[in-house]
Write a protein that holds these residues in place. Structure first.
Motif, PDB file in Angstrom:
ATOM      1  N   CYS A 146       0.813  -1.211   0.000  1.00 13.45           N
ATOM      2  CA  CYS A 146       0.000   0.000   0.000  1.00 13.45           C
ATOM      3  C   CYS A 146       0.852   1.269   0.000  1.00 13.45           C
ATOM      4  N   CYS A 179       3.411  -3.736   5.508  1.00 15.02           N
ATOM      5  CA  CYS A 179       2.917  -3.228   6.777  1.00 15.02           C
ATOM      6  C   CYS A 179       2.037  -4.298   7.426  1.00 15.02           C
ATOM      7  N   ARG A 234      -1.018  -4.474   8.118  1.00 13.39           N
ATOM      8  CA  ARG A 234      -2.295  -4.690   7.448  1.00 13.39           C
ATOM      9  C   ARG A 234      -2.107  -5.518   6.183  1.00 13.39           C
ATOM     10  N   CYS A 235      -1.120  -5.189   5.372  1.00 14.50           N
ATOM     11  CA  CYS A 235      -0.870  -5.953   4.150  1.00 14.50           C
ATOM     12  C   CYS A 235      -0.327  -7.338   4.488  1.00 14.50           C
ATOM     13  N   SER A 268      -3.307  -9.506   5.171  1.00 12.50           N
ATOM     14  CA  SER A 268      -4.040  -9.904   3.967  1.00 12.50           C
ATOM     15  C   SER A 268      -3.218 -10.891   3.156  1.00 12.50           C
TER      16      SER A 268
END
Ligand code: ZN
Length: 67
Positions: free
Chosen positions: A22, A56, A58-59, A62
């Motif tokens: 991101c 990061c 968050r990534c 996922s």
């Protein structure tokens, strides 16, 4: 390796990690930022993955879901 150096005139080079997913940045505004190895270690403690990509938290989450 997604890291870049922010050069502040008159100061030491300052390392910043960028998420390959991101594009969000991880930076430490203390002495850690001057040392890439220390910055990477700090980022990993904060939940970043640095192998094989810089992601990061968050990534990275996922990425685990996708795997
Ligand atoms: Zn990300």
């Amino acid at each position: 390796m997604a890291s870049r150096i922010s050069q502040i005139p008159g100061d030491l080079p300052f390392h910043i990690l960028e998420c390959d997913g991101c594009g969000s940045a991880y930076e430490c505004f203390d002495a850690t930022g001057y040392d890439l190895d220390a910055l990477v270690a700090s980022a990993r403690e904060a939940g970043w993955t640095t192998q094989p990509h810089h992601h990061c938290p968050r990534c990275a989450a996922s990425e685990l879901v996708a795997a």
